[in-house]
Design an enzyme around this catalytic site. Structure first.
Site, short mmCIF file in Angstrom:
data_model
loop_
_atom_site.label_atom_id
_atom_site.label_comp_id
_atom_site.label_asym_id
_atom_site.label_seq_id
_atom_site.Cartn_x
_atom_site.Cartn_y
_atom_site.Cartn_z
CE LYS A 277 4.74 7.29 -1.98
NZ LYS A 277 3.79 7.70 -0.93
CG ASP B 287 3.44 10.89 -3.16
OD1 ASP B 287 4.34 11.63 -3.60
OD2 ASP B 287 3.41 10.50 -1.98
CE LYS C 9 -3.89 2.14 0.15
NZ LYS C 9 -3.31 3.01 -0.88
CG ASN D 109 -4.52 16.88 -0.63
OD1 ASN D 109 -5.65 17.32 -0.48
ND2 ASN D 109 -4.14 15.74 -0.12
CB THR E 198 -1.93 13.61 4.32
OG1 THR E 198 -2.21 12.42 3.58
CG2 THR E 198 -0.47 13.63 4.70
#
Length: 451
Positions: free
Chosen positions: A129, A169, A93, A244, A213
């Protein structure tokens, strides 16, 4: 290697030899190894069966060509990566990053960090990743769609909701995830909602995922402040970045009564002593996709833009610093400025945004320091909650999801603090996060055998 236990030094030397030319990966491994001396002294069995060596070696590294056609009909070539680092706790993940700086070393560092970050959440997810050196800036929607479809034509065979679950990301938001998920669905002939997270609400996304996040880092930093009998109320806060993570960090800090006076992008930073106007910042960065200087122009009222090379956002006196842009953005010099100006806490919203020298200076000065693998785990935690909702064909309210996020971040904070206490370093969240994450992964790996 002065700070590395002598039993671990050969392992670190082998990592450097085997992964030559990957300084970010070396840095990430070194930072964890610094904390593990106390662990192997207390539990020497962790040195058996090459357990630590296996943790430092990805289970799988995928590199592939991505050909795509631009709006002028020219064929462009980019390189794609997916590092499936560790699946001892669950499916791989971790996000996909689209940026010209992306290379194998950066993806490996991110995957290594992700493994421990995901372990800290307490949820059943492994670490991975991916990304590409593709630059989405100044690309049309059609170009981005064709690129994402070409990338997924190769990558889809390596994904699955029980195998590997990507997310967003840097450079990858809801638009890109939609294009990638659409191509995955087309190629596999399966509506496998849980194979991607960060999806739009319209097709299986989770409420509060976009905010998670930034919100999570703020919850973690608030928990640190509370150990000193204070909170965000009335504090001057500097947040780097304006993407973000930064935007939603600013939103949550303001909701707790903090005054965010500055934010930045790659062109420079803005100072707004009246407090950042969140709605205007979102309009400039998320809707119009302008540079941060446009915020200062539209804001007026004394807001100033400082271009790159004319100083650092970390030169500004503040009570709380929240680096939320990219790796190694906060240097030793910046850390000295923060300490000199009386900073109380630093919470890492980005992945490894502080250099090793900066971390050392902050820790030696007794500053509350929340490392990224703990402080910014809210994003992946909410991704796991999105997977849970997809699996049960359910959809939670924003309030329900945020409440669960707040509980997870408090649990991560407490786990790091308790582990630091257990290993004789009270208040050291770096050591606490590294050891708590390592132990959860290592115990699982030992039980699964040499695989």
């Amino acid at each position: 290697m002065n700070n590395i236990d002598e039993k671990l030094q050969p392992i670190l030397a082998e990592v450097a030899r085997r992964n030559a030319g990957e300084p970010e990966f070396h840095q990430a491994v070194h930072e964890v190894m610094e904390s593990l001396g106390r662990v192997v002294a207390k539990h020497p069995d962790y040195l058996e069966q090459a357990l630590i060596e296996r943790i430092c070696e990805p289970e799988r590294q995928i590199i592939f060509r991505i050909p795509w056609v631009d709006d002028q009909g020219n064929v462009q070539i980019n390189r794609g990566f997916r590092v499936q680092f560790n699946s001892s706790l669950g499916p791989y993940k971790g996000g996909m990053r689209f940026h010209p700086s992306v290379n194998l070393g950066i993806v490996k560092f991110l995957g290594f960090e992700q493994t421990f970050k995901n372990a800290l959440t307490g949820l059943p997810i492994g670490g991975g990743k991916g990304g590409s050196d593709f630059d989405p800036k100044n690309k049309s929607d059609g170009e981005i769609m064709r690129f994402c479809q070409s990338l997924m034509t190769e990558l889809h065979r390596h994904l699955g909701e029980q195998t590997d679950v990507p997310a967003g990301d840097i450079g990858v938001g809801g638009r890109e995830i939609g294009y990638m998920f659409g191509q995955y669905k087309r190629l596999t002939n399966r509506y496998e909602s849980g194979v991607f997270t960060g999806k739009d609400i319209a097709y299986g996304g989770s409420r509060a995922r976009t905010e998670a996040t930034g919100f999570g880092n703020t919850y973690f930093t608030k928990a640190m402040l509370e150990t000193r009998q204070t909170d965000f109320d009335g504090k001057r806060v500097v947040v780097s970045g304006s993407g973000n993570v930064a935007i939603h960090t600013i939103e949550k800090v303001q909701s707790f009564g903090g005054m965010v006076i500055a934010c930045s992008d790659s062109s420079g930073y803005v100072i707004d002593e009246a407090g950042i106007d969140l709605a205007l910042l979102q309009e400039v960065k998320s809707v119009r996709r302008e540079r941060i200087s446009e915020y200062a122009r539209l804001r007026g009222n004394g807001a100033r833009f400082i271009p790159v090379g004319k100083g650092s956002v970390w030169d500004l006196p503040c009570d709380v610093a929240m680096p939320s842009a990219t790796q190694n953005e906060l240097t030793g010099k910046d850390a000295k400025s923060l300490v000199k100006n009386g900073v109380l806490a630093v919470g890492e919203g980005a992945n490894m945004p502080c250099t090793p020298e900066a971390i050392r200076i902050l820790r030696e000065a007794g500053i509350l320091f929340g490392p990224g693998k703990a402080a910014n785990a809210g994003g992946v935690a909410t991704s796991a909650l999105e997977m849970q909702q997809n699996a049960s064909r359910d959809r939670w309210s924003f309030e329900q999801t945020e409440q669960r996020l707040a509980q997870i971040m408090k649990s991560i904070h407490d786990r790091c603090a308790e582990t630091a206490d257990e290993y004789g370093a009270p208040g050291d969240y770096v050591l606490g996060a590294n050891i708590a994450g390592f132990e959860r992964v290592a115990k699982a790996m030992r039980m699964l055998g040499v695989i």
